[in-house]
Design a protein around this motif. Sequence first.
Motif, PDB file in Angstrom:
ATOM      1  N   MET A  40      53.677  32.717  60.563  1.00 48.10           N
ATOM      2  CA  MET A  40      54.800  32.942  59.645  1.00 48.10           C
ATOM      3  C   MET A  40      54.375  32.779  58.186  1.00 48.10           C
ATOM      4  N   VAL A  41      53.451  31.886  57.928  1.00 49.51           N
ATOM      5  CA  VAL A  41      52.969  31.689  56.561  1.00 49.51           C
ATOM      6  C   VAL A  41      51.830  32.651  56.236  1.00 49.51           C
ATOM      7  N   GLY A  42      50.941  32.869  57.203  1.00 52.06           N
ATOM      8  CA  GLY A  42      49.739  33.659  56.936  1.00 52.06           C
ATOM      9  C   GLY A  42      50.016  35.125  56.682  1.00 52.06           C
ATOM     10  N   ILE A  43      50.919  35.738  57.485  1.00 51.66           N
ATOM     11  CA  ILE A  43      51.193  37.168  57.320  1.00 51.66           C
ATOM     12  C   ILE A  43      51.780  37.483  55.939  1.00 51.66           C
ATOM     13  N   PRO A  44      52.827  36.766  55.469  1.00 53.03           N
ATOM     14  CA  PRO A  44      53.318  37.050  54.108  1.00 53.03           C
ATOM     15  C   PRO A  44      52.267  36.829  53.030  1.00 53.03           C
ATOM     16  N   VAL A  45      51.445  35.778  53.203  1.00 52.65           N
ATOM     17  CA  VAL A  45      50.385  35.528  52.223  1.00 52.65           C
ATOM     18  C   VAL A  45      49.375  36.671  52.225  1.00 52.65           C
ATOM     19  N   LEU A  46      49.028  37.170  53.420  1.00 45.83           N
ATOM     20  CA  LEU A  46      48.089  38.282  53.526  1.00 45.83           C
ATOM     21  C   LEU A  46      48.650  39.547  52.874  1.00 45.83           C
ATOM     22  N   ILE A  47      49.924  39.838  53.146  1.00 52.09           N
ATOM     23  CA  ILE A  47      50.564  41.015  52.541  1.00 52.09           C
ATOM     24  C   ILE A  47      50.606  40.874  51.021  1.00 52.09           C
ATOM     25  N   GLN A  48      50.962  39.669  50.558  1.00 49.35           N
ATOM     26  CA  GLN A  48      51.001  39.413  49.125  1.00 49.35           C
ATOM     27  C   GLN A  48      49.622  39.609  48.496  1.00 49.35           C
ATOM     28  N   ALA A  49      48.592  39.139  49.185  1.00 45.62           N
ATOM     29  CA  ALA A  49      47.234  39.278  48.653  1.00 45.62           C
ATOM     30  C   ALA A  49      46.808  40.740  48.592  1.00 45.62           C
ATOM     31  N   LEU A  50      47.110  41.507  49.674  1.00 43.09           N
ATOM     32  CA  LEU A  50      46.679  42.903  49.735  1.00 43.09           C
ATOM     33  C   LEU A  50      47.421  43.785  48.744  1.00 43.09           C
ATOM     34  N   LEU A  51      48.721  43.523  48.553  1.00 39.11           N
ATOM     35  CA  LEU A  51      49.543  44.408  47.734  1.00 39.11           C
ATOM     36  C   LEU A  51      49.698  43.949  46.291  1.00 39.11           C
ATOM     37  N   VAL A  52      49.419  42.665  46.025  1.00 42.17           N
ATOM     38  CA  VAL A  52      49.653  42.152  44.676  1.00 42.17           C
ATOM     39  C   VAL A  52      48.379  41.587  44.049  1.00 42.17           C
ATOM     40  N   TRP A  53      47.824  40.542  44.687  1.00 42.60           N
ATOM     41  CA  TRP A  53      46.756  39.808  44.022  1.00 42.60           C
ATOM     42  C   TRP A  53      45.451  40.590  43.953  1.00 42.60           C
ATOM     43  N   ILE A  54      45.058  41.243  45.033  1.00 46.53           N
ATOM     44  CA  ILE A  54      43.811  42.009  44.997  1.00 46.53           C
ATOM     45  C   ILE A  54      43.901  43.180  44.018  1.00 46.53           C
ATOM     46  N   PRO A  55      45.000  43.988  44.029  1.00 46.57           N
ATOM     47  CA  PRO A  55      45.120  45.033  43.000  1.00 46.57           C
ATOM     48  C   PRO A  55      45.151  44.478  41.580  1.00 46.57           C
ATOM     49  N   THR A  56      45.784  43.296  41.404  1.00 48.18           N
ATOM     50  CA  THR A  56      45.825  42.702  40.066  1.00 48.18           C
ATOM     51  C   THR A  56      44.433  42.327  39.587  1.00 48.18           C
ATOM     52  N   LEU A  57      43.665  41.672  40.459  1.00 54.14           N
ATOM     53  CA  LEU A  57      42.298  41.296  40.096  1.00 54.14           C
ATOM     54  C   LEU A  57      41.433  42.531  39.878  1.00 54.14           C
ATOM     55  N   ALA A  58      41.670  43.569  40.686  1.00 56.76           N
ATOM     56  CA  ALA A  58      40.914  44.813  40.508  1.00 56.76           C
ATOM     57  C   ALA A  58      41.241  45.452  39.160  1.00 56.76           C
ATOM     58  N   SER A  59      42.500  45.413  38.765  1.00 60.19           N
ATOM     59  CA  SER A  59      42.894  45.975  37.467  1.00 60.19           C
ATOM     60  C   SER A  59      42.250  45.207  36.323  1.00 60.19           C
ATOM     61  N   VAL A  60      42.207  43.881  36.453  1.00 59.17           N
ATOM     62  CA  VAL A  60      41.563  43.066  35.422  1.00 59.17           C
ATOM     63  C   VAL A  60      40.082  43.435  35.313  1.00 59.17           C
ATOM     64  N   GLY A  61      39.424  43.585  36.461  1.00 62.73           N
ATOM     65  CA  GLY A  61      38.013  43.967  36.431  1.00 62.73           C
ATOM     66  C   GLY A  61      37.790  45.351  35.858  1.00 62.73           C
ATOM     67  N   LEU A  62      38.620  46.323  36.251  1.00 60.37           N
ATOM     68  CA  LEU A  62      38.460  47.693  35.772  1.00 60.37           C
ATOM     69  C   LEU A  62      38.793  47.835  34.294  1.00 60.37           C
ATOM     70  N   SER A  63      39.576  46.892  33.749  1.00 59.96           N
ATOM     71  CA  SER A  63      39.904  46.968  32.324  1.00 59.96           C
ATOM     72  C   SER A  63      38.668  46.733  31.458  1.00 59.96           C
ATOM     73  N   PHE A  64      37.625  46.186  32.035  1.00 62.44           N
ATOM     74  CA  PHE A  64      36.368  45.978  31.316  1.00 62.44           C
ATOM     75  C   PHE A  64      35.301  46.978  31.756  1.00 62.44           C
ATOM     76  N   ALA A  65      35.720  48.067  32.393  1.00 59.76           N
ATOM     77  CA  ALA A  65      34.764  49.027  32.941  1.00 59.76           C
ATOM     78  C   ALA A  65      35.165  50.456  32.610  1.00 59.76           C
ATOM     79  N   LYS A  66      34.261  51.351  32.911  1.00 59.46           N
ATOM     80  CA  LYS A  66      34.490  52.792  32.784  1.00 59.46           C
ATOM     81  C   LYS A  66      34.288  53.413  34.147  1.00 59.46           C
ATOM     82  N   TRP A  67      35.310  54.153  34.636  1.00 66.32           N
ATOM     83  CA  TRP A  67      35.255  54.674  35.998  1.00 66.32           C
ATOM     84  C   TRP A  67      35.988  55.998  36.059  1.00 66.32           C
TER      85      TRP A  67
END
Length: 319
Positions: A40-67
């Motif tokens: 019950m705790v792990g699935i929402p955390v996993l969904i939150q990580a896949l849909l929110v935190w990982i894209p957010t961190l990826a955006s932060v990284g790409l903001s310092f890159a050219k792609w």
Amino acid sequence: MSAPLAALGDTEAGSGVRPPARRRRLRQLGTRDRVVLGIMVGIPVLIQALLVWIPTLASVGLSFAKWDGLALSSIQGNGLTNYRFVFTESPQFWPAVLHNVTWLLFLAVIGTPLGLLLAVLLDQKIRGTRIYQTVFFLPVMLSLALIGIIWELIYSQDNGLLNYLLGTSGTPHAIDWFGDSKVNLWAALVAATWRHAGYIMILYLAGLKGVDPSLREAASLDGANGRQTFFRIVFPAMAPTNVIIVVITVIESLRAFDIVWVINHGTNGLELLSVLVVQYLVGETQVIGIGSAFAVVLLIISLVPIVIYLSRTFSTKER
């Protein structure tokens, strides 16, 4: 086992300190309960990580890159070039910031007080109050994109309801509410306020129901009129609700997107930060690094009211 030894068994590592109640409850759970709790705790955390935190961190990284958006191997470090473009070279950034600030001020000065006024009026136990609440809350249940389409019909230059009421429909004097860059921002703000006021009304109605009636009775016995009672007793008593509404108003002004996108894709006087993010990430002017930089700037600005709200909430609970 003697009583001292039994007491010692309830302590952590014989330190004489009883474990917290929450930890003791977790230890009492069986294996099956722990598995269910983990799922019950792990699935929402996993969904939150896949849909929110990982894209957010990826955006932060790409903001310092050219792609180019194709192969991951083509990502190249770009330093602060993207942010330099955002703050100094982009002709749209500062107008978008000004429009977002205007959006915030309009909602704060007109939209939110209007919602409060509706809540106070409907809290007077007038006949048909449920019907009025439904009518005013109805726009909240509609998406902002649909609201933009509805107001397009109202603001239409040729056959719109507003120009018809003004007597200018079908004439050269008809106002192009969404096409004229001098008025389209204000027209969009009126449409956004139509929805925002209903949302604020419901929140304040809930807050008014939570105010202790004895406070009003005491103020009445002291000779306070209705206006004095509200502003000196009732409104300060809704401090938690007021904080939530301030945060919601700020976030609503920052994430405004749907209405202006439906109108003209956020151009010709309707530039907003959220629109610039979409334009540079998936639009015709696709530059993923710059779009990510816009997204990070918007994220940082959005975090300010959220952090203030959370710090205030947790400090209140601690007290």
